[in-house]
Motif scaffolding. Structure first.
Motif, PDB file in Angstrom:
ATOM      1  N   UNK A   1       0.844  -1.200   0.000  1.00 13.46           N
ATOM      2  CA  UNK A   1       0.000   0.000   0.000  1.00 13.46           C
ATOM      3  C   UNK A   1       0.876   1.247   0.000  1.00 13.46           C
ATOM      4  N   UNK A   2       0.455   2.266  -0.727  1.00 10.57           N
ATOM      5  CA  UNK A   2       1.141   3.560  -0.721  1.00 10.57           C
ATOM      6  C   UNK A   2       0.224   4.599  -0.081  1.00 10.57           C
ATOM      7  N   UNK A   3       0.764   5.296   0.901  1.00  9.57           N
ATOM      8  CA  UNK A   3       0.011   6.329   1.623  1.00  9.57           C
ATOM      9  C   UNK A   3       0.686   7.675   1.396  1.00  9.57           C
ATOM     10  N   UNK A   4      -0.124   8.677   1.109  1.00 10.59           N
ATOM     11  CA  UNK A   4       0.353  10.055   0.925  1.00 10.59           C
ATOM     12  C   UNK A   4      -0.141  10.903   2.077  1.00 10.59           C
ATOM     13  N   UNK A   5       0.775  11.671   2.689  1.00  8.33           N
ATOM     14  CA  UNK A   5       0.415  12.557   3.803  1.00  8.33           C
ATOM     15  C   UNK A   5       0.872  13.973   3.478  1.00  8.33           C
ATOM     16  N   UNK A   6      -0.058  14.894   3.382  1.00 11.82           N
ATOM     17  CA  UNK A   6       0.240  16.321   3.284  1.00 11.82           C
ATOM     18  C   UNK A   6       0.267  16.841   4.717  1.00 11.82           C
ATOM     19  N   UNK A   7       1.465  16.925   5.284  1.00  6.37           N
ATOM     20  CA  UNK A   7       1.584  17.267   6.701  1.00  6.37           C
ATOM     21  C   UNK A   7       1.185  18.704   6.992  1.00  6.37           C
ATOM     22  N   UNK A   8       1.322  19.597   6.021  1.00  9.82           N
ATOM     23  CA  UNK A   8       0.972  21.002   6.247  1.00  9.82           C
ATOM     24  C   UNK A   8      -0.550  21.182   6.313  1.00  9.82           C
ATOM     25  N   UNK A   9      -1.258  20.587   5.346  1.00  6.10           N
ATOM     26  CA  UNK A   9      -2.709  20.744   5.293  1.00  6.10           C
ATOM     27  C   UNK A   9      -3.437  19.610   6.013  1.00  6.10           C
ATOM     28  N   UNK A  10      -2.685  18.655   6.556  1.00  2.00           N
ATOM     29  CA  UNK A  10      -3.237  17.527   7.312  1.00  2.00           C
ATOM     30  C   UNK A  10      -4.227  16.727   6.469  1.00  2.00           C
ATOM     31  N   UNK A  11      -3.716  16.260   5.322  1.00  2.00           N
ATOM     32  CA  UNK A  11      -4.495  15.451   4.384  1.00  2.00           C
ATOM     33  C   UNK A  11      -3.826  14.085   4.259  1.00  2.00           C
ATOM     34  N   UNK A  12      -4.630  13.021   4.278  1.00  2.00           N
ATOM     35  CA  UNK A  12      -4.125  11.657   4.152  1.00  2.00           C
ATOM     36  C   UNK A  12      -4.867  10.970   3.010  1.00  2.00           C
ATOM     37  N   UNK A  13      -4.106  10.328   2.107  1.00  2.00           N
ATOM     38  CA  UNK A  13      -4.695   9.574   1.006  1.00  2.00           C
ATOM     39  C   UNK A  13      -3.998   8.227   0.880  1.00  2.00           C
ATOM     40  N   UNK A  14      -4.712   7.243   0.350  1.00  2.00           N
ATOM     41  CA  UNK A  14      -4.140   5.929   0.089  1.00  2.00           C
ATOM     42  C   UNK A  14      -4.488   5.507  -1.324  1.00  2.00           C
ATOM     43  N   UNK A  15      -3.669   4.610  -1.884  1.00  2.00           N
ATOM     44  CA  UNK A  15      -3.959   4.118  -3.228  1.00  2.00           C
ATOM     45  C   UNK A  15      -4.928   2.943  -3.200  1.00  2.00           C
ATOM     46  N   UNK A  16      -5.382   2.521  -2.026  1.00  2.00           N
ATOM     47  CA  UNK A  16      -6.389   1.470  -1.932  1.00  2.00           C
ATOM     48  C   UNK A  16      -7.776   2.062  -2.144  1.00  2.00           C
ATOM     49  N   UNK A  17      -8.589   1.392  -2.926  1.00  2.00           N
ATOM     50  CA  UNK A  17      -9.941   1.886  -3.182  1.00  2.00           C
ATOM     51  C   UNK A  17     -10.831   1.657  -1.974  1.00  2.00           C
ATOM     52  N   UNK A  18     -11.796   2.557  -1.804  1.00  2.00           N
ATOM     53  CA  UNK A  18     -12.791   2.486  -0.732  1.00  2.00           C
ATOM     54  C   UNK A  18     -12.141   2.302   0.640  1.00  2.00           C
ATOM     55  N   UNK A  19     -11.000   2.962   0.830  1.00  2.00           N
ATOM     56  CA  UNK A  19     -10.263   2.852   2.085  1.00  2.00           C
ATOM     57  C   UNK A  19      -9.878   4.240   2.561  1.00  2.00           C
ATOM     58  N   UNK A  20     -10.044   4.513   3.842  1.00  2.57           N
ATOM     59  CA  UNK A  20      -9.623   5.761   4.456  1.00  2.57           C
ATOM     60  C   UNK A  20      -8.672   5.431   5.601  1.00  2.57           C
ATOM     61  N   UNK A  21      -7.608   6.204   5.730  1.00  4.59           N
ATOM     62  CA  UNK A  21      -6.573   5.872   6.704  1.00  4.59           C
ATOM     63  C   UNK A  21      -6.491   6.860   7.868  1.00  4.59           C
ATOM     64  N   UNK A  22      -7.418   7.804   7.966  1.00  7.75           N
ATOM     65  CA  UNK A  22      -7.353   8.760   9.073  1.00  7.75           C
ATOM     66  C   UNK A  22      -7.454   8.046  10.417  1.00  7.75           C
ATOM     67  N   UNK A  23      -8.282   7.007  10.491  1.00 10.77           N
ATOM     68  CA  UNK A  23      -8.447   6.291  11.757  1.00 10.77           C
ATOM     69  C   UNK A  23      -7.230   5.427  12.092  1.00 10.77           C
ATOM     70  N   UNK A  24      -6.371   5.194  11.100  1.00 11.25           N
ATOM     71  CA  UNK A  24      -5.161   4.397  11.337  1.00 11.25           C
ATOM     72  C   UNK A  24      -3.962   5.263  11.716  1.00 11.25           C
ATOM     73  N   UNK A  25      -4.169   6.563  11.824  1.00 13.27           N
ATOM     74  CA  UNK A  25      -3.072   7.504  12.042  1.00 13.27           C
ATOM     75  C   UNK A  25      -3.196   8.127  13.424  1.00 13.27           C
ATOM     76  N   UNK A  26      -2.043   8.411  14.059  1.00 14.75           N
ATOM     77  CA  UNK A  26      -2.073   9.003  15.404  1.00 14.75           C
ATOM     78  C   UNK A  26      -2.195  10.533  15.381  1.00 14.75           C
ATOM     79  N   UNK A  27      -2.300  11.117  14.184  1.00 14.01           N
ATOM     80  CA  UNK A  27      -2.527  12.552  13.990  1.00 14.01           C
ATOM     81  C   UNK A  27      -1.399  13.423  14.547  1.00 14.01           C
TER      82      UNK A  27
END
Length: 255
Positions: free
Chosen positions: A201-227
């Protein structure tokens, strides 16, 4: 940074050479330039108290004049070309060609002035305003840090050669199911951690704007992150990596 001694500039990806224009200065003697950050205190004072209470600093955009000399003279057509070049609907990148690693994002404001001798010779003064108190490096990409064979903990280093902390874009490619953590030992041990990532899996994090994206479809990773969004302090950053995978940064140094 000093720019008054620079001749040619690039604005919105186009060189002033294309218009037969060079930067000049009407200052006599030593050059006077703005160096550092334009900032003011946010503070409050209570009546009857001799001390002020400070809540931090407020930074303000920079304003400066571009003084543009027409090396081969000018006419109405050449003036209109310059106006179309400079007057855009948003901030555009400006750098001087002998200092391409210092970029300001700016736009013309106020009243421009044309000073000339009545015979097609002269210079054009354009007030400019930036969108930030800072100057930036061009967008760069770091080396890929390969931690795919990591069994316990692996250490890598990143040098922030700017004057201020940055929050880079971060790309993580996970190897094997599980967690991936980056601990900045140079920044009080703050940890950016994902749990339960999938193999490849590849995860992209925009640390300045606090945006998280993944290349997996129908998947969100905000709940997997400690923020805890990653900050790279000015100077050397020693990073401890826990988990298998690789990662790299995209960033701009800040001056």
């Amino acid at each position: 940074m000093n720019f008054k001694d620079s001749l040619y500039l690039n604005y919105d990806g186009i060189s002033s050479r294309d218009f037969g224009i060079a930067q000049m200065t009407t200052q006599s003697g030593l050059f006077e330039e703005m160096v550092g950050v334009n900032r003011s205190l946010m503070e409050e004072r209570i009546d009857g108290n001799d001390f002020s209470y400070t809540f931090g600093f407020k930074t303000d955009p920079r304003e400066f004049d571009l003084e543009l000399y027409f090396e081969d003279g000018f006419d109405d057509e050449s003036l209109n070309k310059v106006i179309r070049w400079l007057y855009k609907n948003y901030y555009k990148p400006l750098f001087f060609e002998d200092k391409p690693h210092y970029v300001s994002y700016c736009t013309p404001v106020g009243q421009p002035r044309l000073l000339h001798n009545g015979n097609g010779e002269g210079y054009y003064v354009v007030p400019m305003r930036t969108n930030s108190a800072h100057i930036f490096s061009p967008v760069s990409r770091s080396d890929v840090f390969d931690c795919s064979a990591n069994e316990t903990i692996q250490y890598v280093e990143f040098m922030n050669i700017g004057n201020f902390d940055i929050k880079p874009d971060l790309y993580i490619h996970k190897i094997g199911d599980g967690d991936f953590e980056i601990i900045n030992l140079s920044n009080q041990g703050y940890s950016s951690k994902f749990t339960g990532l999938a193999d490849r899996e590849t995860v992209y994090i925009d640390n300045y704007h606090e945006i998280i994206e993944t290349d997996l479809t129908q998947t969100h990773r905000a709940e997997n992150f400690n923020h805890e969004y990653l900050t790279l302090i000015a100077g050397l950053n020693r990073l401890a990596i826990v988990g298998k995978g690789s990662f790299y940064f995209e960033y701009q140094f800040v001056y």
